[in-house]
Write a protein that holds these residues in place. Structure first.
Motif, PDB file in Angstrom:
ATOM      1  N   TYR A  66      -5.634 -21.473  48.252  1.00 52.14           N
ATOM      2  CA  TYR A  66      -5.730 -20.793  46.628  1.00 52.14           C
ATOM      3  C   TYR A  66      -5.458 -19.220  47.129  1.00 52.14           C
ATOM      4  O   TYR A  66      -5.015 -18.811  46.149  1.00 52.14           O
ATOM      5  N   GLY A  67      -6.110 -18.485  48.282  1.00 51.36           N
ATOM      6  CA  GLY A  67      -5.834 -17.145  48.520  1.00 51.36           C
ATOM      7  C   GLY A  67      -4.600 -16.843  48.671  1.00 51.36           C
ATOM      8  O   GLY A  67      -4.087 -15.573  48.244  1.00 51.36           O
ATOM      9  N   PHE A  68      -3.632 -17.964  49.072  1.00 56.50           N
ATOM     10  CA  PHE A  68      -2.304 -17.433  49.353  1.00 56.50           C
ATOM     11  C   PHE A  68      -1.345 -17.490  47.667  1.00 56.50           C
ATOM     12  O   PHE A  68      -0.672 -16.663  47.135  1.00 56.50           O
ATOM     13  N   VAL A  69      -1.785 -18.831  47.125  1.00 55.44           N
ATOM     14  CA  VAL A  69      -1.005 -18.991  45.859  1.00 55.44           C
ATOM     15  C   VAL A  69      -1.307 -18.267  44.825  1.00 55.44           C
ATOM     16  O   VAL A  69      -0.592 -17.941  43.949  1.00 55.44           O
ATOM     17  N   ALA A  70      -2.662 -17.910  44.584  1.00 52.44           N
ATOM     18  CA  ALA A  70      -3.268 -17.332  43.265  1.00 52.44           C
ATOM     19  C   ALA A  70      -2.672 -16.078  43.334  1.00 52.44           C
ATOM     20  O   ALA A  70      -2.561 -15.958  41.846  1.00 52.44           O
ATOM     21  N   PRO A  71      -2.698 -15.355  43.768  1.00 51.32           N
ATOM     22  CA  PRO A  71      -2.166 -13.920  43.549  1.00 51.32           C
ATOM     23  C   PRO A  71      -0.845 -14.126  43.249  1.00 51.32           C
ATOM     24  O   PRO A  71      -0.675 -13.200  42.323  1.00 51.32           O
ATOM     25  N   LEU A  72      -0.024 -14.680  43.611  1.00 49.65           N
ATOM     26  CA  LEU A  72       1.450 -14.774  43.008  1.00 49.65           C
ATOM     27  C   LEU A  72       1.473 -15.313  41.660  1.00 49.65           C
ATOM     28  O   LEU A  72       2.139 -14.978  40.964  1.00 49.65           O
ATOM     29  N   LEU A  73       0.608 -16.623  41.452  1.00 50.12           N
ATOM     30  CA  LEU A  73       0.714 -17.187  40.395  1.00 50.12           C
ATOM     31  C   LEU A  73       0.075 -16.416  39.202  1.00 50.12           C
ATOM     32  O   LEU A  73       0.598 -16.145  38.135  1.00 50.12           O
ATOM     33  N   HIS A  74      -1.064 -15.495  39.491  1.00 52.52           N
ATOM     34  CA  HIS A  74      -1.809 -14.649  38.422  1.00 52.52           C
ATOM     35  C   HIS A  74      -0.663 -13.557  38.054  1.00 52.52           C
ATOM     36  O   HIS A  74      -0.651 -13.161  37.080  1.00 52.52           O
ATOM     37  N   GLY A  75       0.120 -12.906  39.209  1.00 52.99           N
ATOM     38  CA  GLY A  75       0.829 -11.815  38.878  1.00 52.99           C
ATOM     39  C   GLY A  75       1.919 -12.208  37.964  1.00 52.99           C
ATOM     40  O   GLY A  75       2.243 -11.482  37.115  1.00 52.99           O
ATOM     41  N   PHE A  76       2.553 -13.413  38.134  1.00 49.35           N
ATOM     42  CA  PHE A  76       3.590 -13.695  37.339  1.00 49.35           C
ATOM     43  C   PHE A  76       3.282 -14.025  35.856  1.00 49.35           C
ATOM     44  O   PHE A  76       4.087 -13.766  34.907  1.00 49.35           O
ATOM     45  N   ILE A  77       1.818 -14.635  35.895  1.00 50.14           N
ATOM     46  CA  ILE A  77       1.460 -15.103  34.192  1.00 50.14           C
ATOM     47  C   ILE A  77       1.287 -13.450  33.722  1.00 50.14           C
ATOM     48  O   ILE A  77       1.651 -13.337  32.506  1.00 50.14           O
ATOM     49  N   ALA A  78       0.554 -12.657  34.565  1.00 49.77           N
ATOM     50  CA  ALA A  78       0.304 -11.178  33.710  1.00 49.77           C
ATOM     51  C   ALA A  78       1.897 -10.479  33.600  1.00 49.77           C
ATOM     52  O   ALA A  78       2.067  -9.572  32.645  1.00 49.77           O
ATOM     53  N   ILE A 109       2.485  -2.843  36.962  1.00 46.98           N
ATOM     54  CA  ILE A 109       0.609  -2.333  37.119  1.00 46.98           C
ATOM     55  C   ILE A 109      -0.120  -3.811  36.658  1.00 46.98           C
ATOM     56  O   ILE A 109      -0.959  -4.091  37.288  1.00 46.98           O
ATOM     57  N   LEU A 110       0.206  -4.039  35.616  1.00 50.20           N
ATOM     58  CA  LEU A 110      -0.501  -5.093  35.010  1.00 50.20           C
ATOM     59  C   LEU A 110      -0.371  -6.490  35.694  1.00 50.20           C
ATOM     60  O   LEU A 110      -1.253  -7.234  36.014  1.00 50.20           O
ATOM     61  N   ALA A 111       0.798  -6.886  36.324  1.00 55.58           N
ATOM     62  CA  ALA A 111       1.058  -7.882  37.060  1.00 55.58           C
ATOM     63  C   ALA A 111       0.185  -7.603  38.662  1.00 55.58           C
ATOM     64  O   ALA A 111      -0.318  -8.672  39.129  1.00 55.58           O
ATOM     65  N   VAL A 112       0.221  -6.584  39.041  1.00 54.13           N
ATOM     66  CA  VAL A 112      -0.490  -6.215  40.269  1.00 54.13           C
ATOM     67  C   VAL A 112      -1.983  -6.059  40.409  1.00 54.13           C
ATOM     68  O   VAL A 112      -2.712  -6.815  41.049  1.00 54.13           O
ATOM     69  N   ILE A 113      -2.496  -5.753  39.296  1.00 54.96           N
ATOM     70  CA  ILE A 113      -4.041  -5.756  39.005  1.00 54.96           C
ATOM     71  C   ILE A 113      -4.438  -7.436  38.827  1.00 54.96           C
ATOM     72  O   ILE A 113      -5.607  -7.720  39.207  1.00 54.96           O
ATOM     73  N   ALA A 114      -3.400  -8.398  38.290  1.00 57.38           N
ATOM     74  CA  ALA A 114      -3.857  -9.674  37.983  1.00 57.38           C
ATOM     75  C   ALA A 114      -3.742 -10.158  39.324  1.00 57.38           C
ATOM     76  O   ALA A 114      -4.607 -11.103  39.517  1.00 57.38           O
ATOM     77  N   ALA A 115      -2.927  -9.738  40.255  1.00 48.86           N
ATOM     78  CA  ALA A 115      -2.534 -10.515  41.364  1.00 48.86           C
ATOM     79  C   ALA A 115      -3.823 -10.197  42.699  1.00 48.86           C
ATOM     80  O   ALA A 115      -3.966 -10.695  43.400  1.00 48.86           O
ATOM     81  N   SER A 116      -4.406  -8.971  42.182  1.00 51.49           N
ATOM     82  CA  SER A 116      -5.410  -8.525  43.215  1.00 51.49           C
ATOM     83  C   SER A 116      -6.740  -9.344  43.168  1.00 51.49           C
ATOM     84  O   SER A 116      -6.765  -9.840  42.097  1.00 51.49           O
TER      85      SER A 116
END
Length: 353
Positions: free
Chosen positions: A262-274, A294-301
């Motif tokens: 989850y820690g590997f996949v989630a940041p990229l998935l959340h970033g793409f959604i944002a 910036i919106l994608a990065v804060i979602a990926a973080s």
């Protein structure tokens, strides 16, 4: 091919940058058993300085911008923070051997925002001369607070359902009404959660800088003090985070491989959604591609400062080794090393730059 080349160039640049270099250095030093340590007061001061600088930048940007342009990205930030928690609730929590409270807390931490990852992204955008709205950093609390509130509310609902199905059935109408009144008293109160988040050190520093940048004219102290120190302090923070990540790897191993995945996949998935939401704002309100990044990065973080203490208080039954380990040991390195160059490369490809 241009996108792939741009991504690889940015990725290699990140490997050579002080941001990721110091992060990797901290991991290596900790794995070698070094006793190197940054005093906690120094660490807190560094975080304060970084977020004050980000807040001052955002406040000055809001003062000079059209508020109507901020509304749609801010609304999207709120929706993304909530959506991330629900995604974790119905994916991570359904996996084998994942305790529901642990999964919800992990999703809440990944929905909340890392000030240090945001600072790293802003540094790289400035290094590559990619323009963005100065107020874009102010989207931080619009995503951070809703994510934490949503996670704590979902965990409370789950805990209450478990109590209700534990075989405690009322024997009379009077006992039933008494239990209903007791349940009403124990309902989740939203304001204390928001208050706790706002009073956290990270958001307090960011919001203080935001207000000062908005209501005062801090340009002289900003240019002579905060701006010159920013990158040096960020490198020290990355060193601390690297050592923390190495320390959490052992804890992460104890709670299972699903958190690592989850820690590997989630940041990229959340970033793409944002990133997708950001592109809608780009076409609707001329939100810059740098702002989309910036919106994608804060979602990926995932939150490394304000989130853990808030979740410890709000979801006491959750195991900190699960959500902090997944975030610090895996999520943060992925967001910084892969996420930032990936989203910058994607923005360049779409912008033709």
């Amino acid at each position: 091919m241009d996108f792939l080349f741009d991504f690889l160039t940015n990725f290699l640049g990140q490997l050579q940058s002080p941001t990721l270099g110091f992060l990797i250095g901290g991991i290596v030093v900790a794995c070698l058993g070094s006793r190197l340590a940054i005093p906690d007061p120094a660490y807190k001061f560094i975080v304060f300085m970084l977020l004050m600088k980000v807040g001052l930048t955002g406040g000055q940007g809001i003062r000079e911008s059209n508020l109507a342009q901020i509304l749609l990205p801010a609304l999207f930030a709120v929706l993304i923070g909530i959506l991330i928690v629900f995604i974790g609730r119905y994916t991570l929590c359904k996996l084998p051997n994942v305790k529901t409270e642990d999964g919800i807390a992990t999703a809440g931490l990944f929905g909340a925002v890392s000030g240090s990852t945001l600072a790293a992204a802003l540094t790289l955008l400035e290094t590559q001369s990619i323009s963005y709205e100065p107020w874009a950093a102010a989207l931080y609390p619009f995503m951070d607070i809703p994510a934490l509130v949503t996670a704590i509310v979902l965990a409370s609902i789950h805990t209450r359902k478990q109590r209700d199905t534990a075989g405690e059935y009322p024997s009379s109408r009077q006992e039933y009404l008494s239990k209903q009144r007791g349940t009403a008293v124990k309902r989740v109160k939203i304001w204390p959660i928001i208050k706790e988040s706002l009073q956290g050190s990270a958001l307090s520093a960011l919001l203080l800088g935001l207000v000062l940048g908005l209501l005062t004219k801090p340009e002289s102290v900003y240019q002579s003090f905060y701006e010159p120190l920013f990158r040096g302090l960020l490198s020290v923070l990355m060193l601390v985070m690297g050592m923390e990540a190495a320390a959490r790897i052992k804890e992460l191993r104890q709670v299972g491989q699903w958190y690592a995945l989850y820690g590997f996949v989630a940041p990229l998935l959340h970033g793409f959604i944002a990133f997708g939401f950001g592109m809608i704002a780009h076409y609707a309100t001329n939100f810059s591609l740098g702002g989309v990044v910036i919106l994608a990065v804060i979602a990926a973080s995932s939150s490394d400062i304000s989130g853990p203490p808030t979740l410890r208080a709000g979801i006491p039954s959750a195991n900190p080794s699960a959500y902090i380990g997944a975030s610090t040991a895996v999520g943060t390195p992925v967001a910084i090393a892969l996420g930032i160059p990936l989203f910058i490369g994607l923005a360049r490809a779409l912008g033709g730059g």
